[in-house]
Write a protein that holds these residues in place. Structure first.
Motif, PDB file in Angstrom:
ATOM      1  N   SER A  93       0.827  -1.209   0.000  1.00  0.00           N
ATOM      2  CA  SER A  93       0.000   0.000   0.000  1.00  0.00           C
ATOM      3  C   SER A  93       0.858   1.255   0.000  1.00  0.00           C
ATOM      4  O   SER A  93       1.953   1.281   0.566  1.00  0.00           O
ATOM      5  CB  SER A  93      -0.906   0.006   1.239  1.00  0.00           C
ATOM      6  N   GLY A  94       0.335   2.293  -0.631  1.00  0.00           N
ATOM      7  CA  GLY A  94       0.974   3.598  -0.596  1.00  0.00           C
ATOM      8  C   GLY A  94       0.305   4.549   0.377  1.00  0.00           C
ATOM      9  O   GLY A  94       0.529   5.760   0.330  1.00  0.00           O
ATOM     10  N   ALA A  95      -0.525   3.998   1.282  1.00  0.00           N
ATOM     11  CA  ALA A  95      -1.283   4.858   2.193  1.00  0.00           C
ATOM     12  C   ALA A  95      -0.378   5.659   3.119  1.00  0.00           C
ATOM     13  O   ALA A  95      -0.679   6.807   3.445  1.00  0.00           O
ATOM     14  CB  ALA A  95      -2.258   4.013   3.007  1.00  0.00           C
ATOM     15  N   LYS A  96       0.716   5.075   3.561  1.00  0.00           N
ATOM     16  CA  LYS A  96       1.598   5.780   4.501  1.00  0.00           C
ATOM     17  C   LYS A  96       2.307   6.954   3.834  1.00  0.00           C
ATOM     18  O   LYS A  96       2.254   8.078   4.354  1.00  0.00           O
ATOM     19  CB  LYS A  96       2.585   4.801   5.117  1.00  0.00           C
ATOM     20  N   PRO A  97       2.991   6.769   2.702  1.00  0.00           N
ATOM     21  CA  PRO A  97       3.585   7.944   2.056  1.00  0.00           C
ATOM     22  C   PRO A  97       2.543   8.964   1.613  1.00  0.00           C
ATOM     23  O   PRO A  97       2.805  10.166   1.647  1.00  0.00           O
ATOM     24  CB  PRO A  97       4.356   7.357   0.863  1.00  0.00           C
ATOM     25  N   HIS A  98       1.347   8.488   1.230  1.00  0.00           N
ATOM     26  CA  HIS A  98       0.310   9.444   0.861  1.00  0.00           C
ATOM     27  C   HIS A  98      -0.112  10.278   2.059  1.00  0.00           C
ATOM     28  O   HIS A  98      -0.325  11.489   1.958  1.00  0.00           O
ATOM     29  CB  HIS A  98      -0.908   8.730   0.277  1.00  0.00           C
ATOM     30  N   ALA A  99      -0.251   9.649   3.222  1.00  0.00           N
ATOM     31  CA  ALA A  99      -0.616  10.401   4.429  1.00  0.00           C
ATOM     32  C   ALA A  99       0.461  11.421   4.778  1.00  0.00           C
ATOM     33  O   ALA A  99       0.164  12.518   5.264  1.00  0.00           O
ATOM     34  CB  ALA A  99      -0.853   9.444   5.594  1.00  0.00           C
ATOM     35  N   GLN A 108       0.104  19.275  -3.073  1.00  0.00           N
ATOM     36  CA  GLN A 108      -1.225  19.772  -2.718  1.00  0.00           C
ATOM     37  C   GLN A 108      -2.322  19.037  -3.484  1.00  0.00           C
ATOM     38  O   GLN A 108      -3.353  18.675  -2.913  1.00  0.00           O
ATOM     39  CB  GLN A 108      -1.306  21.270  -2.990  1.00  0.00           C
ATOM     40  N   ALA A 109      -2.109  18.810  -4.774  1.00  0.00           N
ATOM     41  CA  ALA A 109      -3.133  18.158  -5.589  1.00  0.00           C
ATOM     42  C   ALA A 109      -3.379  16.726  -5.117  1.00  0.00           C
ATOM     43  O   ALA A 109      -4.524  16.250  -5.110  1.00  0.00           O
ATOM     44  CB  ALA A 109      -2.716  18.161  -7.060  1.00  0.00           C
ATOM     45  N   ILE A 110      -2.314  16.021  -4.724  1.00  0.00           N
ATOM     46  CA  ILE A 110      -2.454  14.644  -4.256  1.00  0.00           C
ATOM     47  C   ILE A 110      -2.912  14.606  -2.808  1.00  0.00           C
ATOM     48  O   ILE A 110      -3.774  13.806  -2.425  1.00  0.00           O
ATOM     49  CB  ILE A 110      -1.122  13.891  -4.430  1.00  0.00           C
ATOM     50  N   GLY A 111      -2.358  15.490  -1.974  1.00  0.00           N
ATOM     51  CA  GLY A 111      -2.652  15.458  -0.550  1.00  0.00           C
ATOM     52  C   GLY A 111      -4.064  15.852  -0.192  1.00  0.00           C
ATOM     53  O   GLY A 111      -4.591  15.440   0.839  1.00  0.00           O
TER      54      GLY A 111
END
Length: 383
Positions: free
Chosen positions: A117-123, A203-206
């Protein structure tokens, strides 16, 4: 915290999140005692942790089986602060570590394997976006088994444009059997060892939830008739580097990404390679190395850092400005430019920089460090 004078001058260069785990305090101390001792203008490093929990895949995370989604309430409950934002500390040991060093960021999501998962870097990107565009020009993520040259990294980031930047080591997306299909929508990813993006992309991703971004990736695959890949992702997850790459691809075409040279971001030469030679991510340590990845053991770390530290000191000396300014537009000394143009004579097919061939690893026998272009007299191989 950022000083008001720094904000008056514009954003600092970059905040870099080093993915870590609550149990990896020894590795964090190793990092603090090595390359983080070399302060580079405008770079801020934080260790990114999550709440203890079982590693899960994107599918189970998306269905809510593990608890709250990563975007729900990016609020931190401790009185301790990092960059003016409160930080949650979940144990006495972490509390003491944060009190001593002030460099822990504990996100309100469960610990999730970056293989699934990429949830951690995304957070982390979502948190960085909350700092505001006046804080940092770029945001970067890196692994805790990477040794870096902070000064060379800072100057490389300064050479990039300010917007629509996704910088890293590009490799094939490498997910299941899709290579024979030229229409695959995500042919490229940036390796998770290190990647950076400009604040507009952060900003767009976060601002969007991980679930919604991943759903968009899945729909893109399904629309292109890659149902087998979508099903595999729904079963085992997509992982860190692939998920973030797919999110960026929706904003910036992959042919516009800023691709690091193989001698700049690479795996340690002793790392076992899974890829064929034409897609190898390994290179020899040299004076062009910005990030050396897959440095797993402490003994290997000591060996690599002993080789890289003279180069860090040399670049730091050449790239020092007349004042130690952190801001994006601070100008380094003229001697710094040569570090960013090593191997550019002749260039590659586009006339741009290329890696020295064969790689030229070297470390001075004396304590004076290494300078680019010096003869190989008085130097010894790194490995």
């Amino acid at each position: 915290m950022l000083s008001s004078s720094g904000q008056d001058k514009g954003p600092c260069l970059a905040i870099i999140g080093i993915l870590s785990h609550a149990n990896f305090s020894a590795r964090r101390d190793l990092i603090r005692g090595t390359y983080l001792q070399h302060k580079a203008r405008g770079l801020r490093f934080v260790f990114v942790l999550a709440l203890p929990g079982r590693a899960v895949s994107d599918r189970r995370h998306r269905t809510g089986a593990t608890g709250p989604a990563p975007q729900r309430g990016l609020r931190f409950v401790s009185v301790l602060t990092l960059m003016g934002h409160a930080v949650s500390v979940t144990s006495a040991q972490l509390h003491d570590e944060q009190t001593q060093h002030g460099d822990l960021l504990i996100l309100p999501i469960r610990e999730i394997s970056v293989w699934h998962s990429g949830a951690k870097p995304h957070a982390f990107l979502a948190w960085a976006a909350s700092l505001g565009e006046e804080s940092f020009a770029y945001v970067a993520k890196m692994d805790d088994d990477s040794v870096i040259n902070p000064h060379l990294l800072a100057e490389r980031l300064r050479s990039l444009p300010r917007q629509r930047v996704f910088y890293g080591r590009a490799m094939p997306f490498d997910f299941r059997d899709y290579a024979s299909k030229r229409s695959f929508p995500f042919p490229t990813k940036m390796l998770g060892m290190f990647y950076a993006m400009s604040f507009d992309l952060v900003q767009a991703i976060g601002k969007r939830s991980y679930d919604s971004l991943l759903d968009k990736t899945m729909k893109t695959l399904e629309k292109a008739d890659f149902w087998d890949v979508a099903d595999a992702i729904d079963s085992v997850g997509l992982g860190d580097d692939r998920s973030i790459a797919s999110f960026v691809a929706a904003l910036v075409p992959q042919n516009e990404w800023h691709r690091a040279l193989p001698c700049e971001l690479h795996n340690h030469e002793g790392h076992q390679q899974k890829h064929p030679p034409e897609h190898s991510s390994t290179w020899t340590l040299s004076n062009q190395t910005i990030v050396c990845h897959q440095v797993k053991s402490d003994s290997m770390w000591d060996h690599v850092f002993a080789a890289v530290e003279p180069l860090i000191a040399a670049v730091g000396g050449d790239c020092a400005s007349s004042e130690d300014l952190p801001w994006l537009d601070a100008s380094p000394a003229e001697a710094c430019a040569r570090w960013l143009h090593i191997g550019t004579r002749g260039g590659d097919d586009t006339g741009g920089p290329h890696c020295l061939s064969p790689p030229a690893p070297y470390v001075r026998k004396s304590t004076g460090g290494v300078r680019p272009g010096e003869p190989h007299d008085n130097v010894i191989p790194l490995l």
